[in-house]
Scaffold this active site. Structure first.
Site, PDB file in Angstrom:
ATOM      1  N   HIS A 142      38.213  53.104  38.339  1.00 14.52           N
ATOM      2  CA  HIS A 142      39.479  52.490  37.902  1.00 14.52           C
ATOM      3  C   HIS A 142      39.680  52.594  36.384  1.00 14.52           C
ATOM      4  O   HIS A 142      38.889  52.035  35.625  1.00 14.52           O
ATOM      5  CB  HIS A 142      39.505  51.013  38.284  1.00 14.52           C
ATOM      6  CG  HIS A 142      39.137  50.767  39.719  1.00 14.52           C
ATOM      7  ND1 HIS A 142      39.968  51.098  40.756  1.00 14.52           N
ATOM      8  CD2 HIS A 142      38.018  50.235  40.292  1.00 14.52           C
ATOM      9  CE1 HIS A 142      39.391  50.769  41.908  1.00 14.52           C
ATOM     10  NE2 HIS A 142      38.203  50.252  41.654  1.00 14.52           N
ATOM     11  N   ASP A 201      32.796  55.471  41.687  1.00 12.29           N
ATOM     12  CA  ASP A 201      33.140  54.152  42.219  1.00 12.29           C
ATOM     13  C   ASP A 201      33.815  54.372  43.568  1.00 12.29           C
ATOM     14  O   ASP A 201      34.985  54.761  43.624  1.00 12.29           O
ATOM     15  CB  ASP A 201      34.072  53.421  41.250  1.00 12.29           C
ATOM     16  CG  ASP A 201      34.417  52.009  41.728  1.00 12.29           C
ATOM     17  OD1 ASP A 201      34.111  51.660  42.891  1.00 12.29           O
ATOM     18  OD2 ASP A 201      34.994  51.248  40.927  1.00 12.29           O
ATOM     19  N   ASN A 237      25.564  48.956  42.412  1.00 15.01           N
ATOM     20  CA  ASN A 237      26.119  47.775  43.079  1.00 15.01           C
ATOM     21  C   ASN A 237      25.049  46.729  43.363  1.00 15.01           C
ATOM     22  O   ASN A 237      25.284  45.539  43.210  1.00 15.01           O
ATOM     23  CB  ASN A 237      26.791  48.178  44.394  1.00 15.01           C
ATOM     24  CG  ASN A 237      27.422  46.986  45.096  1.00 15.01           C
ATOM     25  OD1 ASN A 237      28.385  46.404  44.592  1.00 15.01           O
ATOM     26  ND2 ASN A 237      26.873  46.587  46.234  1.00 15.01           N
ATOM     27  N   ASP A 254      30.046  40.551  39.632  1.00 11.30           N
ATOM     28  CA  ASP A 254      31.350  41.236  39.696  1.00 11.30           C
ATOM     29  C   ASP A 254      32.002  40.975  41.053  1.00 11.30           C
ATOM     30  O   ASP A 254      33.124  40.442  41.143  1.00 11.30           O
ATOM     31  CB  ASP A 254      31.065  42.719  39.413  1.00 11.30           C
ATOM     32  CG  ASP A 254      32.119  43.727  39.808  1.00 11.30           C
ATOM     33  OD1 ASP A 254      32.841  43.513  40.782  1.00 11.30           O
ATOM     34  OD2 ASP A 254      32.193  44.779  39.139  1.00 11.30           O
ATOM     35  N   HIS A 306      37.285  48.134  49.174  1.00  6.40           N
ATOM     36  CA  HIS A 306      37.502  49.368  48.400  1.00  6.40           C
ATOM     37  C   HIS A 306      38.606  50.267  48.958  1.00  6.40           C
ATOM     38  O   HIS A 306      39.391  50.832  48.207  1.00  6.40           O
ATOM     39  CB  HIS A 306      36.205  50.155  48.250  1.00  6.40           C
ATOM     40  CG  HIS A 306      36.343  51.279  47.261  1.00  6.40           C
ATOM     41  ND1 HIS A 306      36.280  51.065  45.906  1.00  6.40           N
ATOM     42  CD2 HIS A 306      36.600  52.588  47.431  1.00  6.40           C
ATOM     43  CE1 HIS A 306      36.480  52.210  45.280  1.00  6.40           C
ATOM     44  NE2 HIS A 306      36.664  53.149  46.179  1.00  6.40           N
ATOM     45  N   SER A 346      28.441  44.644  34.961  1.00  3.55           N
ATOM     46  CA  SER A 346      28.436  45.811  35.858  1.00  3.55           C
ATOM     47  C   SER A 346      28.207  47.097  35.072  1.00  3.55           C
ATOM     48  O   SER A 346      27.388  47.937  35.440  1.00  3.55           O
ATOM     49  CB  SER A 346      29.783  45.933  36.578  1.00  3.55           C
ATOM     50  OG  SER A 346      30.035  44.782  37.316  1.00  3.55           O
TER      51      SER A 346
HETATM   52  P1  NAI Z   1      29.337  42.877  51.778  1.00  3.99           P
HETATM   53  O1  NAI Z   1      28.660  43.816  52.695  1.00  3.99           O
HETATM   54  O2  NAI Z   1      28.537  41.926  50.945  1.00  3.99           O
HETATM   55  O3  NAI Z   1      30.400  41.988  52.586  1.00  3.99           O
HETATM   56  C1  NAI Z   1      31.234  42.451  53.586  1.00  3.99           C
HETATM   57  C2  NAI Z   1      31.210  41.400  54.694  1.00  3.99           C
HETATM   58  O4  NAI Z   1      32.193  41.720  55.677  1.00  3.99           O
HETATM   59  C3  NAI Z   1      29.853  41.360  55.418  1.00  3.99           C
HETATM   60  O5  NAI Z   1      29.315  40.055  55.358  1.00  3.99           O
HETATM   61  C4  NAI Z   1      30.190  41.794  56.836  1.00  3.99           C
HETATM   62  O6  NAI Z   1      29.387  41.144  57.799  1.00  3.99           O
HETATM   63  C5  NAI Z   1      31.656  41.403  56.949  1.00  3.99           C
HETATM   64  N1  NAI Z   1      32.407  42.156  57.955  1.00  3.99           N
HETATM   65  C6  NAI Z   1      32.259  43.465  58.334  1.00  3.99           C
HETATM   66  N2  NAI Z   1      33.151  43.769  59.296  1.00  3.99           N
HETATM   67  C7  NAI Z   1      33.865  42.645  59.532  1.00  3.99           C
HETATM   68  C8  NAI Z   1      34.949  42.340  60.411  1.00  3.99           C
HETATM   69  N3  NAI Z   1      35.441  43.260  61.246  1.00  3.99           N
HETATM   70  N4  NAI Z   1      35.451  41.090  60.402  1.00  3.99           N
HETATM   71  C9  NAI Z   1      34.957  40.136  59.579  1.00  3.99           C
HETATM   72  N5  NAI Z   1      33.928  40.374  58.708  1.00  3.99           N
HETATM   73  C10 NAI Z   1      33.399  41.614  58.694  1.00  3.99           C
HETATM   74  O7  NAI Z   1      30.245  43.774  50.825  1.00  3.99           O
HETATM   75  P2  NAI Z   1      30.937  43.304  49.451  1.00  3.99           P
HETATM   76  O8  NAI Z   1      30.050  43.609  48.316  1.00  3.99           O
HETATM   77  O9  NAI Z   1      31.459  41.947  49.649  1.00  3.99           O
HETATM   78  O10 NAI Z   1      32.130  44.364  49.358  1.00  3.99           O
HETATM   79  C11 NAI Z   1      33.217  44.353  50.273  1.00  3.99           C
HETATM   80  C12 NAI Z   1      34.212  45.452  49.880  1.00  3.99           C
HETATM   81  O11 NAI Z   1      34.789  45.151  48.623  1.00  3.99           O
HETATM   82  C13 NAI Z   1      33.605  46.832  49.723  1.00  3.99           C
HETATM   83  O12 NAI Z   1      34.537  47.794  50.156  1.00  3.99           O
HETATM   84  C14 NAI Z   1      33.392  46.950  48.231  1.00  3.99           C
HETATM   85  O13 NAI Z   1      33.284  48.287  47.822  1.00  3.99           O
HETATM   86  C15 NAI Z   1      34.612  46.262  47.720  1.00  3.99           C
HETATM   87  N6  NAI Z   1      34.587  45.700  46.366  1.00  3.99           N
HETATM   88  C16 NAI Z   1      35.809  45.451  45.793  1.00  3.99           C
HETATM   89  C17 NAI Z   1      35.893  44.886  44.542  1.00  3.99           C
HETATM   90  C18 NAI Z   1      37.221  44.655  43.919  1.00  3.99           C
HETATM   91  O14 NAI Z   1      37.280  44.326  42.752  1.00  3.99           O
HETATM   92  N7  NAI Z   1      38.318  44.786  44.619  1.00  3.99           N
HETATM   93  C19 NAI Z   1      34.685  44.510  43.774  1.00  3.99           C
HETATM   94  C20 NAI Z   1      33.458  44.769  44.483  1.00  3.99           C
HETATM   95  C21 NAI Z   1      33.424  45.329  45.735  1.00  3.99           C
END
Ligand code: NAI
Length: 462
Positions: A53, A128, A213, A222, A333, A391
């Protein structure tokens, strides 16, 4: 090369520079690395393709990499996340950057391609979400006559394939050459890291990778505290809706979900969580949230936010059940958490940039943020500088490690050692007036650590 950049308006550079100056005061980790390594220039010779980004905070990252001796070319990793004044300031400083807020998907892949065009070719990737890595690996596979592995959405797959074909035609053998020159990749986010582990599992990872990450000072800060500030910021800037009293559903209670639920709760919303993992579901319940299925609450809730990194979480059948003027957004993401493609044949009214109102067949209207792309960067300005400093300090340390010691690593995915994680945290204490307690030698021996750390065993989860 003069004008080796694509930005919205280079005249925004002055404004961008002022905000970069302010951000530097909030990014002590990056500034400390400039101080520590600026003279030695450990990244001299590194030619880094950045796909992340293009924000003000990323500008401070870029200028830290160049201060440490690297040559850098940059593209954003999302079509809506660029801050045009940041891109302008970085371009004016002489770094080739290819990023415009609201660029098309086709431009996105074209700009990524341009970020690889160093005269002597790149030798490092800072990624990223994994698009830069994916581009090169898919292209190299195509050159070897192998099948292209699936990518997030079919719409995107067509665009990537077209871009790969274009490059293959213009420069035969280019992808294979690029792949063979890359010494390593550092990856910023959960989704990109998942891709890397899958590549490794399938025997397709051709260079070492550092999973930034999963440094504690990244994902536990983050993803969590960043989203705690930037999620509601995005919803407010997009809709100006009253948050207090609204019923908000957060799908996923990982690090991003925890921050997002806290963000909405802090704004006074009544928050409901959905989860597939019993551990995270139990955490959510014990943090005080109702935990249930989307189906249970889809027709009564006001705000829906996906945070899962998974696909098809909000499906068309859910959106058909939602009430009039429900707000839908994603902070994960990729945009495939919400089945936006299934809405394409409905009536869309654009309200303003990155905010659309969609009329459903039953007459109910839905407000969709950033077309389902991460709303904190699409509708607002992403996380604040301070947390991004943690980060990006990890990112810079990962780049130094791979560039200077890459030969000592196998083609596998690594996490930075704990002493560096602790160093990143330490660099951020003074700025917020935190005083650490010093253990004496006896105490350290009693709990089995060294007085200067690392303070926790590898299995500790924070
Ligand atoms: P994580 O793996 O810690 O959390 C994701 C959670 O979603 C898990 O606990 C999982 O069990 C749950 N999950 C999976 N499928 C599901 C469903 N169908 N229904 C309900 N829950 C479900 O991952 P994290 O670190 O929280 O990242 C999540 C996403 O956010 C990733 O795509 C990551 O790349 C992105 N991200 C976005 C940021 C932003 O600023 N917008 C910052 C950091 C990460």
């Amino acid at each position: 090369m003069a004008n080796d950049y694509i930005v919205k308006d280079i005249n925004l550079a002055g404004y961008g520079r002022k905000e970069l100056d302010i951000a530097e005061t909030e990014m002590p980790g990056l500034m400390a690395l400039r101080e520590e390594y600026g003279a030695a220039k450990p990244l001299r010779g590194a030619r880094i393709v950045g796909s992340l980004h293009m924000t003000i905070q990323t500008g401070v990252l870029i200028e830290t990499l160049t201060a440490l001796g690297a040559d850098v070319r940059w593209a954003s990793c999302n079509i809506f996340s660029t801050q045009d004044h940041a891109a302008a300031a970085i371009a004016e400083a002489g770094v080739p950057v290819f990023a415009i807020k609201g660029q098309t998907l086709k431009e996105h892949w074209d700009y990524l391609d341009k970020s690889f065009l160093f005269e002597e070719g790149p030798n490092m990737i800072l990624d990223d979400g994994g698009d830069a890595t994916l581009y090169i690996l898919l292209g190299a596979r195509a050159e070897a006559g192998e099948e292209i592995i699936p990518v997030p959405t079919s719409e995107e797959e067509d665009v990537i394939k077209a871009q790969i074909k274009k490059r293959m035609k213009a420069s035969p053998g280019w992808f294979t050459k690029m792949r063979d020159q890359i010494k390593g990749v550092s990856e910023e986010t959960t989704t990109g890291v998942n891709r890397l582990y899958q590549l490794k599992r399938d025997g397709h990872l051709p260079f070492p990778a550092i999973n930034v990450n999963d440094s504690v000072t990244k994902s536990k800060f983050d993803n969590k505290y960043g989203c705690k500030e930037s999620l509601v910021d995005g919803i407010r800037r997009a809709t100006d809706t009253m948050m207090a009293g609204k019923v908000a559903v957060v799908m996923g209670y990982g690090d991003v979900g925890k921050g997002s639920a806290a963000s909405l709760k802090g704004a006074g919303a009544r928050v409901i969580v959905t989860e597939v993992d019993p551990i995270c579901a139990l955490q959510a319940a014990m943090d005080g949230f109702q935990v249930t299925t989307l189906e249970d609450v889809v027709s009564t809730a006001d705000i829906f936010v996906t945070t899962t990194g998974n696909k098809d979480v909000i499906r068309i059948e859910h959106m058909r059940e939602m009430k009039d003027m429900a707000i839908i957004g994603n902070i994960g993401h990729f945009d495939n958490e919400i089945q936006v493609a299934a809405l394409k044949n409905h009536k869309w009214t654009n309200i303003k940039e990155q905010v659309d109102m969609i009329e459903m067949p039953n007459g109910n209207r839905l407000i969709l943020l950033s077309e389902g792309r991460l709303l904190n960067l699409g509708n607002a300005t992403g996380h604040p500088s301070f947390v991004m400093s943690a980060s990006f300090t990890n990112q810079v340390l990962a780049q130094i490690e791979l560039w200077t010691k890459g030969d000592q690593y196998k083609n596998d995915v690594y996490i930075l050692p704990k002493h560096l994680d602790e160093k990143v945290a330490r660099l951020h204490l003074d700025r917020i007036g935190v005083k650490l307690t010093q253990m004496n030698a006896e105490q350290a021996a009693y709990i089995g650590v060294k007085p200067e750390g690392p303070f926790k065993p590898e299995h500790y989860r924070y």
